[in-house]
Design a protein around this motif. Structure first.
Motif, PDB file in Angstrom:
ATOM      1  N   LEU A 142       0.675  -1.229   0.074  1.00 51.02           N
ATOM      2  CA  LEU A 142       0.107  -0.082  -0.064  1.00 51.02           C
ATOM      3  C   LEU A 142       1.021   1.184  -0.061  1.00 51.02           C
ATOM      4  O   LEU A 142       1.632   1.493   0.935  1.00 51.02           O
ATOM      5  CB  LEU A 142      -0.853  -0.069   1.377  1.00 51.02           C
ATOM      6  N   ALA A 188       1.688   5.245  -0.397  1.00 50.89           N
ATOM      7  CA  ALA A 188       1.152   6.603  -0.210  1.00 50.89           C
ATOM      8  C   ALA A 188       2.006   7.159  -1.166  1.00 50.89           C
ATOM      9  O   ALA A 188       3.155   7.358  -1.257  1.00 50.89           O
ATOM     10  CB  ALA A 188       1.419   6.916   1.284  1.00 50.89           C
ATOM     11  N   CYS A 193      -1.865   2.066  -5.071  1.00 49.42           N
ATOM     12  CA  CYS A 193      -1.775   3.413  -4.940  1.00 49.42           C
ATOM     13  C   CYS A 193      -2.843   4.326  -5.357  1.00 49.42           C
ATOM     14  O   CYS A 193      -3.555   3.898  -6.314  1.00 49.42           O
ATOM     15  CB  CYS A 193      -0.435   4.181  -5.564  1.00 49.42           C
ATOM     16  N   GLY A 231      -2.074  10.539  -1.771  1.00 51.95           N
ATOM     17  CA  GLY A 231      -2.177  10.033  -0.402  1.00 51.95           C
ATOM     18  C   GLY A 231      -2.150   8.883  -0.275  1.00 51.95           C
ATOM     19  O   GLY A 231      -1.755   7.943  -1.019  1.00 51.95           O
ATOM     20  N   TYR A 232      -2.760   8.134   0.920  1.00 53.72           N
ATOM     21  CA  TYR A 232      -2.869   6.842   1.330  1.00 53.72           C
ATOM     22  C   TYR A 232      -4.136   6.078   0.359  1.00 53.72           C
ATOM     23  O   TYR A 232      -5.230   6.566   0.296  1.00 53.72           O
ATOM     24  CB  TYR A 232      -3.275   6.548   2.879  1.00 53.72           C
ATOM     25  N   CYS A 266       2.239  -1.548   4.429  1.00 55.20           N
ATOM     26  CA  CYS A 266       1.978  -0.212   4.093  1.00 55.20           C
ATOM     27  C   CYS A 266       3.274   0.611   4.054  1.00 55.20           C
ATOM     28  O   CYS A 266       4.084   0.155   4.980  1.00 55.20           O
ATOM     29  CB  CYS A 266       0.993   0.424   5.026  1.00 55.20           C
ATOM     30  N   PRO A 274       4.573   4.189   4.183  1.00 53.78           N
ATOM     31  CA  PRO A 274       3.777   5.541   4.873  1.00 53.78           C
ATOM     32  C   PRO A 274       4.382   6.710   3.741  1.00 53.78           C
ATOM     33  O   PRO A 274       5.462   6.596   3.083  1.00 53.78           O
ATOM     34  CB  PRO A 274       4.692   5.816   6.104  1.00 53.78           C
ATOM     35  N   SER A 295      -0.114  12.715   3.622  1.00 52.11           N
ATOM     36  CA  SER A 295      -1.529  12.451   3.858  1.00 52.11           C
ATOM     37  C   SER A 295      -2.086  13.910   3.938  1.00 52.11           C
ATOM     38  O   SER A 295      -1.934  14.613   5.025  1.00 52.11           O
ATOM     39  CB  SER A 295      -1.796  11.460   5.362  1.00 52.11           C
TER      40      SER A 295
END
Length: 237
Positions: free
Chosen positions: A4, A6, A80, A84-85, A108, A110, A113
């Motif tokens: 995931l 960001a 993605c 952001g996330y 994830c 980071p 955000s």
């Protein structure tokens, strides 16, 4: 592994070295808008992966199955969103839930955000907060949306479009009280970043015709202890 990732919310320099490494190495990238993500990859001179899958609201069931097939075949996938996330105000959480249910690995990476950036820039309490996503558009539903949070002690964070921010601030002022402290954030991490702080009543007068495009983040202080106590006292027989 499902990564995931960001991605930047404005300033491309916020893409982490770890995210760059993953985006360069994975054979499959699933993203909200393949054209937008391809622009990001091109900026960092990342070669096009073997496969790009469009995963967005409306096609998440079909696209999710395609992603699962890749993971089951032992291929890494990076997920993605446009900014952001993934999973924040998009269907990424559904994919994570499905993958967790199948005991497939997910992690994830980071990064930027809008929610967290606005929260810390607002100057409002950050010890407890509630993210509300996008509010409803119809006036009645919008009023109820805020009325349901009237006695919440938590700082409220929500997204809004530039065309509706004035109406949303006015509805919040009506439901929560015009003196409630708040902040409106726009163009976060960009050259013309803007943060306006004040009461809901004052802020609602500042945005009759927004001159900044893009997504706004509104941050509203929680209900004061005295007001919550007064409401409880008034409700008792």
């Amino acid at each position: 592994m499902l990564y995931l990732v960001a991605t930047p919310i404005g300033n491309l320099g916020d893409l982490s070295p770890r995210a760059l490494e993953v985006l360069r190495s994975v054979p499959v990238i699933a993203c909200e808008d393949t054209r937008h993500t391809w622009q990001l990859l091109s900026h960092f001179e990342i070669p096009r992966p073997e496969r790009m899958i469009s995963y967005r609201e409306g096609n998440e069931e079909f696209a999710g199955e395609q992603i699962l097939k890749e993971l089951r075949a032992g291929r890494d996938v990076a997920l993605c969103s446009d900014a952001g996330y993934p999973g924040i105000s998009d269907p990424g959480f559904r994919l994570v839930r499905t993958i967790a249910g199948e005991n497939l690995p997910v992690t994830c990476l980071p990064g930027a955000s809008a929610v967290l950036s606005a929260l810390v820039l607002s100057g409002l309490p950050t010890s407890s907060w509630t993210f509300l996503g996008f509010p409803p558009r119809k006036p009645g539903a919008l009023h109820r949306f805020f009325a349901d949070e009237r006695l919440s002690p938590h700082t409220l964070v929500l997204y809004e479009s530039p065309y509706r921010v004035c109406k949303t601030l006015a509805a919040a002022a009506e439901a929560l009280g015009g003196t409630r402290p708040a902040a409106v954030c726009a163009e976060l991490t960009k050259l013309h970043e803007r943060v306006d702080r004040g009461t809901l009543a004052d802020l609602s007068q500042k945005y009759p015709s927004p001159d900044i495009k893009g997504e706004y983040v509104i941050v509203i202080a929680g209900c004061p202890r005295e007001e919550r106590k007064r409401a409880v006292d008034e409700s008792e027989p």
